[in-house]
Design an enzyme around this catalytic site. Structure first.
Site, PDB file in Angstrom:
ATOM      1  N   ASP A  67       0.816  -1.218   0.000  1.00 51.14           N
ATOM      2  CA  ASP A  67       0.000   0.000   0.000  1.00 51.14           C
ATOM      3  C   ASP A  67       0.848   1.265   0.000  1.00 51.14           C
ATOM      4  O   ASP A  67       2.067   1.212   0.188  1.00 51.14           O
ATOM      5  CB  ASP A  67      -0.960   0.004   1.204  1.00 51.14           C
ATOM      6  CG  ASP A  67      -0.280  -0.412   2.506  1.00 51.14           C
ATOM      7  OD1 ASP A  67       0.956  -0.322   2.598  1.00 51.14           O
ATOM      8  OD2 ASP A  67      -0.995  -0.832   3.434  1.00 51.14           O
ATOM      9  N   ASN A 137      -7.320  -2.551  14.555  1.00 56.44           N
ATOM     10  CA  ASN A 137      -8.709  -2.859  14.188  1.00 56.44           C
ATOM     11  C   ASN A 137      -8.811  -4.101  13.291  1.00 56.44           C
ATOM     12  O   ASN A 137      -9.858  -4.380  12.725  1.00 56.44           O
ATOM     13  CB  ASN A 137      -9.354  -1.653  13.490  1.00 56.44           C
ATOM     14  CG  ASN A 137      -8.682  -1.305  12.169  1.00 56.44           C
ATOM     15  OD1 ASN A 137      -7.753  -1.982  11.734  1.00 56.44           O
ATOM     16  ND2 ASN A 137      -9.135  -0.236  11.526  1.00 56.44           N
ATOM     17  N   HIS A 139      -7.120  -4.647  10.466  1.00 59.48           N
ATOM     18  CA  HIS A 139      -6.889  -4.475   9.024  1.00 59.48           C
ATOM     19  C   HIS A 139      -5.595  -5.163   8.585  1.00 59.48           C
ATOM     20  O   HIS A 139      -4.671  -5.335   9.377  1.00 59.48           O
ATOM     21  CB  HIS A 139      -6.923  -2.996   8.604  1.00 59.48           C
ATOM     22  CG  HIS A 139      -5.746  -2.170   8.985  1.00 59.48           C
ATOM     23  ND1 HIS A 139      -5.807  -0.803   9.139  1.00 59.48           N
ATOM     24  CD2 HIS A 139      -4.456  -2.490   9.264  1.00 59.48           C
ATOM     25  CE1 HIS A 139      -4.631  -0.339   9.466  1.00 59.48           C
ATOM     26  NE2 HIS A 139      -3.785  -1.326   9.557  1.00 59.48           N
ATOM     27  N   GLU A 144      -9.732  -1.884   5.640  1.00 63.45           N
ATOM     28  CA  GLU A 144     -10.363  -1.554   6.910  1.00 63.45           C
ATOM     29  C   GLU A 144     -11.588  -2.445   7.141  1.00 63.45           C
ATOM     30  O   GLU A 144     -12.088  -3.097   6.211  1.00 63.45           O
ATOM     31  CB  GLU A 144     -10.787  -0.073   6.877  1.00 63.45           C
ATOM     32  CG  GLU A 144      -9.619   0.897   6.655  1.00 63.45           C
ATOM     33  CD  GLU A 144      -8.729   1.085   7.891  1.00 63.45           C
ATOM     34  OE1 GLU A 144      -8.514   0.125   8.650  1.00 63.45           O
ATOM     35  OE2 GLU A 144      -8.237   2.208   8.086  1.00 63.45           O
TER      36      GLU A 144
HETATM   37  P1  PGA Z   1       2.438  -1.098  12.463  1.00 67.51           P
HETATM   38  O1  PGA Z   1       1.247  -1.151  11.425  1.00 67.51           O
HETATM   39  O2  PGA Z   1       3.401  -2.162  12.050  1.00 67.51           O
HETATM   40  O3  PGA Z   1       3.014   0.273  12.337  1.00 67.51           O
HETATM   41  O4  PGA Z   1       1.849  -1.383  13.814  1.00 67.51           O
HETATM   42  C1  PGA Z   1       0.704  -2.379  11.055  1.00 67.51           C
HETATM   43  C2  PGA Z   1      -0.571  -2.164  10.274  1.00 67.51           C
HETATM   44  O5  PGA Z   1      -1.290  -1.170  10.528  1.00 67.51           O
HETATM   45  O6  PGA Z   1      -0.879  -2.993   9.407  1.00 67.51           O
END
Ligand code: PGA
Length: 241
Positions: A67, A137, A139, A144
């Site tokens: 992404d 959450n 995702h 999302e």
């Molecule tokens: P993070 O993000 O590794 O910065 O915790 C992971 C994600 O949101 O997929």
């Protein structure tokens, strides 16, 4: 799907770096699906060390990132292009810009960009190993809660919870982009093997839901139950048991 507690972020990151290294060492035309975020920093640090120590030629390896934020140019310090260049691609000379794909968040026509990216995955893939973090959450990528389980690469409106979580990487919350281009849940499932990492107490709730073994649209990572080859590695703090 197997959830394994490897004890610490360091152990799990080293383990996954070794898996990526072994994949590339075994097949010089490997295709890797890469992720960003705090979770992956140590994985890439260990991987760069292994690559340097062994001088592995990865010039035929292809990488796809999950992404990118909408509106950030590739040289913006908070863009995922910048992150990948800084942490991995510029750290080892064999990686080339022609082999490392990341969706463009600054494209004029974002829907067209999403289509182009999905086509690239179809033409050059499938990915051999996709690595994933997970949001608080649930995702994966920027898919999302509520995301269509059949979604290809698409434009996402980030939820308040994600904007809040990601604001730790920006000086002010107002600077956090509100949209992203993300591989969809269907794009992620095209990979042959998927490895998800989760570290820290804030991820335990999401991993606990994932451990329930049911696909639930409100927790996008649960779509991984529909894939035959998924491994989850956590540290003590994120372990659901
Ligand atoms: P993070 O993000 O590794 O910065 O915790 C992971 C994600 O949101 O997929």
């Amino acid at each position: 799907m197997k959830i394994t507690n490897l004890g610490s972020q360091s152990y799990a990151s080293f383990y996954v770096a070794c898996e990526l290294y072994k994949q590339m060492n075994g097949d010089k035309h490997s295709k890797l699906g890469l992720a960003t975020g705090g979770t992956m920093v140590d994985v890439y640090r260990f991987l760069v060390e292994l690559l340097h120590k062994n001088q592995l030629d990865v010039s035929d390896v292809i990488t796809f990132n999950l992404d990118e934020y909408v509106g950030l140019t590739s040289n913006h310090p908070q863009s995922y292009h910048y992150y990948m260049n800084d942490i991995l691609f510029n750290q080892y000379p064999y990686f080339t810009t022609t082999q490392t794909y990341i969706p463009r968040g600054d494209a004029d026509d974002l829907d067209q960009e999403a289509k182009r990216y999905e086509q690239l995955i179809d033409e050059l893939g499938p990915v051999d190993i996709q690595i994933l973090g997970i949001g608080e959450n649930g995702h994966i990528g920027f898919n999302e809660p509520g995301t269509d389980l059949n979604s290809p690469t698409h434009i996402v409106d980030l939820t308040e919870s994600t904007i809040q979580a990601n604001s730790r990487y920006f000086e002010h919350e107002a600077e956090v982009p509100k949209q992203a281009v993300s591989m969809g849940l269907a794009s992620i499932l095209k990979a042959k093997r998927i490895i998800l990492l989760a570290f820290g107490e804030k991820k335990r709730a999401a991993i606990t839901k994932l451990a329930q073994k049911e696909v639930n649209k409100d927790v996008p990572a649960t779509i991984l139950h529909a894939h035959p080859n998924v491994e989850i590695y956590v540290d003590d703090a994120a372990a659901p048991f």
